[in-house]
Scaffold this motif. Structure first.
Motif, short mmCIF file in Angstrom:
data_model
loop_
_atom_site.label_atom_id
_atom_site.label_comp_id
_atom_site.label_asym_id
_atom_site.label_seq_id
_atom_site.Cartn_x
_atom_site.Cartn_y
_atom_site.Cartn_z
N GLN A 202 -7.89 -0.67 -7.17
CA GLN A 202 -6.81 -1.07 -7.92
C GLN A 202 -6.42 0.39 -8.76
O GLN A 202 -5.04 0.44 -8.99
N GLY A 203 -7.16 1.07 -8.94
CA GLY A 203 -6.82 2.63 -9.61
C GLY A 203 -6.10 3.15 -8.43
O GLY A 203 -5.10 3.91 -9.02
N LEU A 204 -6.30 3.25 -7.29
CA LEU A 204 -5.49 3.92 -6.11
C LEU A 204 -4.17 3.22 -6.14
O LEU A 204 -3.09 4.06 -5.87
N ARG A 208 -0.67 5.08 -6.69
CA ARG A 208 0.58 5.28 -5.81
C ARG A 208 1.71 4.57 -6.53
O ARG A 208 2.64 5.19 -6.31
N ALA A 209 1.28 3.79 -7.38
CA ALA A 209 2.75 3.06 -7.95
C ALA A 209 3.29 4.23 -8.86
O ALA A 209 4.46 4.30 -9.00
N LEU A 210 2.51 4.96 -9.56
CA LEU A 210 3.10 5.91 -10.67
C LEU A 210 3.51 6.97 -9.96
O LEU A 210 4.71 7.70 -10.17
N GLN A 211 3.08 7.42 -8.62
CA GLN A 211 3.85 8.40 -7.89
C GLN A 211 5.09 8.12 -7.18
O GLN A 211 5.99 8.92 -7.26
N TRP A 212 5.28 6.79 -6.89
CA TRP A 212 6.39 6.48 -6.36
C TRP A 212 7.47 6.08 -7.50
O TRP A 212 8.72 6.56 -7.27
N ALA A 213 6.93 5.84 -8.70
CA ALA A 213 7.99 5.76 -9.79
C ALA A 213 8.59 7.11 -10.11
O ALA A 213 9.66 7.20 -10.57
#
Length: 272
Positions: A202-204, A208-213
């Motif tokens: 879940q942390g990964l 990944r979602a934060l990096q894409w955002a």
């Protein structure tokens, strides 16, 4: 100029032992020495001096009166060295050099051909584990209990009361007790491991979602610009600048219009 005033220079002479001195000790016979105390190789015939126990060459071994060369008892470079009394001692070479060399060669060949006396230890045979020991990591408490009950029913030694057991019965009984004692802790550890793995995944995913955002806006702008450039390039053949430019056929114009429609729809979706 007179002959008396001429400078006289001594001529260089070959250095060799010219002494006629002979040691007061009796002549030394080579045959009286031990085999490892003399060397009759023609390149350097020498022996161990009995007086100082050092290796000393033999001067003129082919002459009638071979002698030991003069030598000292102290190491080289010692101040005020003392000459060994074995210097100038006569030597009697009462052995055939060719025969000695042949025996030496045969002895070396025989020594090289000897087998080593090193003891080679046989590898120890590993003890084969029992079936219960092999299946122990694969069984839980319930499966171990079923195996123990099935063994008890078919074994004549294992009594129903459980006081007497054979070797396999004792191992199965120990396996049941061990599984019952360690299974709760093992389940707890497995649960904790699964929870940690799920939290890590879940942390990964969140990372990944934060990096894409953080890069989504720049990627969307790049996609819009790329689609806009492709749209401009496709509109250029429909409206040629020069009048004499080649005109598109009906089918080519239809393909270009279809591609323009798809690009326009893509740009509209990206701008939402």
């Amino acid at each position: 100029m007179s002959a008396s005033t001429l400078e006289r220079t001594a001529q260089k002479r070959l250095r060799r032992t010219r002494s006629r001195a002979v040691s007061h000790l009796p002549a030394l016979a080579v045959s009286s020495l031990k085999p490892h105390e003399y060397d009759l190789e023609p390149a350097c015939i020498s022996l161990v001096c009995p007086s100082c126990r050092t290796w000393v060459p033999i001067n003129k071994p082919d002459s009638l009166r071979p002698k030991l060369v003069p030598h000292h008892t102290e190491p080289a470079g010692t101040e005020d060295p003392v000459r060994c009394p074995g210097s100038h001692r006569l030597v009697v070479i009462d052995m055939d050099i060719e025969r000695w060399w042949q025996r030496l060669t045969e002895g070396v060949a025989e020594t090289d051909g000897r087998r080593s006396n090193r003891v080679t230890r046989k590898p120890k045979t590993a003890v084969v584990p029992a079936v219960t020991q092999i299946l122990s990591p694969l069984l839980d408490a319930a499966a171990a209990l079923k195996m123990y009950e099935a063994h008890t029913k078919g074994c004549a030694t294992c009594a129903p009361s459980g006081r007497e057991r054979c070797v396999d019965g004792g191992r199965l009984a120990y396996l049941v007790a061990h599984k019952r004692r360690t299974e709760p802790a093992g389940r707890l550890a497995l649960t904790i491991k699964e929870e940690l793995t799920e939290q890590r995944e879940q942390g990964l995913w969140l990372l990944r979602a934060l990096q894409w955002a953080s890069t989504a806006d720049s990627v969307r702008r790049a996609d819009i610009q790329r689609a806009h450039d492709a749209l401009v390039a496709m509109l250029h053949p429909l409206n040629p600048v020069k009048s004499d430019a080649p005109q598109l056929s009906k089918w080519e114009r239809a393909d270009v219009m279809s591609a323009i429609t798809m690009l326009a729809t893509k740009v509209e979706q990206l701008r939402r």
